[in-house]
Design a protein around this motif. Structure first.
Motif, PDB file in Angstrom:
ATOM      1  N   LEU A 269       0.827  -1.204   0.000  1.00  0.00           N
ATOM      2  CA  LEU A 269       0.000   0.000   0.000  1.00  0.00           C
ATOM      3  C   LEU A 269       0.864   1.258   0.000  1.00  0.00           C
ATOM      4  CD1 LEU A 269      -2.709  -1.026   2.623  1.00  0.00           C
ATOM      5  CD2 LEU A 269      -3.107  -0.638   0.200  1.00  0.00           C
ATOM      6  N   LEU A 341      -7.899   2.866   5.884  1.00  0.00           N
ATOM      7  CA  LEU A 341      -7.692   1.885   4.823  1.00  0.00           C
ATOM      8  C   LEU A 341      -8.266   0.528   5.211  1.00  0.00           C
ATOM      9  CD1 LEU A 341      -4.116   2.932   3.668  1.00  0.00           C
ATOM     10  CD2 LEU A 341      -6.335   3.622   2.756  1.00  0.00           C
ATOM     11  N   LEU A 542      -3.161  -4.540  -4.040  1.00  0.00           N
ATOM     12  CA  LEU A 542      -2.795  -3.668  -2.927  1.00  0.00           C
ATOM     13  C   LEU A 542      -2.029  -2.443  -3.414  1.00  0.00           C
ATOM     14  CD1 LEU A 542      -1.745  -6.426  -0.377  1.00  0.00           C
ATOM     15  CD2 LEU A 542      -3.794  -4.987  -0.279  1.00  0.00           C
ATOM     16  N   GLY A 546      -3.174   1.474  -2.952  1.00  0.00           N
ATOM     17  CA  GLY A 546      -2.307   2.557  -2.486  1.00  0.00           C
ATOM     18  C   GLY A 546      -2.331   3.744  -3.435  1.00  0.00           C
TER      19      GLY A 546
END
Length: 604
Positions: A269, A341, A542, A546
């Motif tokens: 991320l 998140l 992932l 991000g």
């Protein structure tokens, strides 16, 4: 619907209180007046009335009074006693409007539209303004509830000249909310009249990306349409945008764990987030400064926010850990706007400064529902894993699917491979078919040629499983005479490993997936994969998250103010729901010939 009815009350309160005390021309008939008497007294007067017309007027007044008192059941019973075809046109319009309002209170928009299709509505423009406003408001609400968005907007445009003050502003905002909810293709097809001006404004705002670009698009549109109602009175959400553009984002705190079980996830991320930041710098932009904090060493959220405030942080991105997100959700207020998140528990109330973003499996279940319904499917069965994750995915699919009008016939939890053949046979009622064949053999004697047949009322299978489970499920479906049933799956079936044998075993399965894994031509993705090759595989989701967290950071206020806006990200097409959770819509692909084939998008 409750919110819509509140808007109707706000717009039409004067009309409901006055109840059309003035009378139109004698040829159209007298309208009910606001009485001093109670409902019971009005009904008694009606029973003793010397003429049918007078009795009908009194009953209309009584029914209207019951409706204003929110006794809708009584209002409907009284209205049923009025023979609408024996009334004069003005009274028919009044009765039709009240009937429509009562239908809307029961969430029956089609019944409301039917009531408002009475021939007497041709005389609406000849009637007092307060009745016109009341009727057009009901008509707009009925169109909206029935999904006829453009018709609802057009009705509100016709309503606008009849209103003033707060009611006019509320109606203006309602027109904007309607057109802003339309997809771009519908906005482009509108004409050049007042409605066309509204849709061109919505298209201009949707087509712009950043807050600054949206503000510039609004200013340009106003210059081109100086006399349009939206230029004279800009909708409230667009007014709020102007204040957002005056608050640039200059410093972000990235709060992620650097140790523990989630450290690897957090690293992907963080790398995606920082890659997007460096790309913005290379493009000559002036991106916000980033300060990284280690949430795995966090001892107090209060202390963290004190440090962040002292450092001049305007936005926190993180945490990733669900327990910390749940703690944040329990705060009544947060000192700094925060994009977590991960997600708090469903139904948990959140402070207004908390936004939440993640790769929620529930989003993908809803995406399966949307795509399958758009493809004409209506009857589903489900195969999901045993356990809490499978329950969440199944519940999300079921709720969305049934809300669309689809039917979920049955569901099976996939636990152990040895039970898979029996589970699929049960879903498709194959054992019953085999039993009928054996019974026939017993009856007629000797061998009977009979191939088991599956039930024929299943349109598709909703599948949430690992690639390894899907490798077993698809061949089992073929073996159990159900190989022709379409399978729609979440991204869990796709390992992004390039394993041709695995893909061959899943031929025909359709699945939703992130743009990151379906579009290898994206420039930022190519940069990231060169530096971190693992980003080309399933971990890429992932990295994409991000990147998208970075894109969301300066636009949270924008999405909150304009909830129909979307950000086309690398983890999906992103929007914000009323709970301030970011929801993803995803593109689709299919396993075909050992390859992954991108499918055309369907309208949203």
């Amino acid at each position: 619907m409750i919110a819509c009815l509140r808007l109707l009350s706000a717009i039409c309160l004067a009309a409901l209180l006055a109840a059309c005390a003035s009378s139109p021309s004698s040829s159209l008939g007298e309208l009910p007046r606001t009485p001093d008497a109670s409902i019971e007294q009005l009904l008694e007067q009606a029973a003793n009335s010397k003429t049918p017309e007078k009795a009908a007027l009194l009953r209309l007044s009584a029914a209207d009074q019951a409706y204003r008192q929110k006794d809708n059941a009584r209002a409907a019973r009284i209205l049923e006693q009025v023979q609408i075809d024996s009334l004069k046109p003005a009274q028919q319009v009044f009765a039709s409007t009240l009937s429509a309002e009562l239908a809307l209170s029961r969430n029956q928009p089609k019944a409301a539209l039917n009531a408002l299709s009475h021939p007497s509505l041709a005389h609406l423009n000849e009637l007092p303004a307060d009745l016109q406003a009341r009727t057009r408001s009901a008509h707009a609400l009925a169109f909206e509830a029935d999904g006829q968005t453009l018709a609802a907007a057009q009705e509100r445009i016709a309503l606008a000249p009849l209103l003033s003050g707060d009611a006019a502003m509320s109606n203006n905002d309602a027109i904007w909310n309607l057109v802003a909810a339309l997809p771009p293709e519908q906005l482009q097809s509108a004409g050049s009249d007042t409605l066309g001006g509204w849709t061109s404004l919505a298209l201009a705002v949707k087509s712009a990306g950043t807050l600054e670009q949206q503000q510039a698009a609004i200013d340009t549109w106003k210059a081109q349409h100086p006399e349009h109602p939206a230029a004279l009175q800009l909708p409230s959400p667009l007014v709020k945008l102007k204040s957002l553009t005056s608050q640039p984002l200059t410093k972000i705190a990235l709060l992620l764990p650097q140790e523990g079980q989630l450290a690897g996830v957090a690293r992907a991320l963080r790398d995606g987030f920082m890659a997007a930041h460096f790309q913005a710098q290379q493009a000559g932009q002036n991106p916000p400064a980033i300060q990284v904090f280690d949430s795995s060493r966090l001892t107090s959220l209060d202390e963290f926010y004190r440090q962040a405030q002292a450092a001049g942080v305007q936005l926190v991105v993180g945490p990733l850990e669900k327990p910390l997100v749940k703690q944040l959700a329990a705060y009544p207020q947060l000192p700094i706007t925060t994009l977590a998140l991960n997600y708090s528990d469903a139904g948990q109330s959140n402070p207004p400064q908390l936004f939440q973003f993640g790769l929620a499996a529930e989003d993908e279940a809803r995406e399966v529902s949307r795509r399958a319904y758009a493809d004409g499917m209506r009857r589903a069965v489900a195969l999901v894993p045993s356990g809490e994750w499978g329950d969440r995915v199944l519940n999300a699919f079921r709720q969305d699917w049934q809300a669309k009008g689809g039917t979920l016939i049955a569901a099976e939890r996939v636990a152990q491979p040895v039970a898979l053949a029996q589970q699929i046979a049960d879903l498709f009622q194959l054992r019953q078919s085999e039993g009928r064949a054996k019974s026939l053999q017993s009856t007629v004697g000797g061998n009977v040629s009979a191939q088991p047949s599956r039930r024929q009322d299943i349109d598709f299978i909703f599948l949430a499983s690992t690639p390894q489970q899907a490798q077993q499920i698809k061949p089992t479906l073929n073996f159990q005479y159900a190989g022709d049933v379409p399978v729609y799956a979440t991204s869990n079936v796709y390992s992004a490993s390039g394993d041709v044998n695995q893909y061959n075993d899943m031929t025909g399965i359709r699945f939703c997936e992130t743009p990151w894994l379906l579009d290898s031509t994206n420039g930022l993705r190519q940069q990231v994969v060169r530096q971190w090759p693992q980003a080309a595989g399933s971990l890429g989701r992932l990295y994409a998250m991000g990147v998208d967290a970075y894109s969301l950071a300066p636009r949270l206020g924008q999405l909150k103010t304009l909830p129909d806006n979307r950000i086309e990200g690398l983890s999906g097409s992103l929007s914000m729901n009323p709970s301030q959770r970011i929801e993803r819509q995803l593109p689709w692909a299919e396993f075909a010939g050992g390859q992954v084939k991108r499918l055309p998008d369907t309208p949203r």
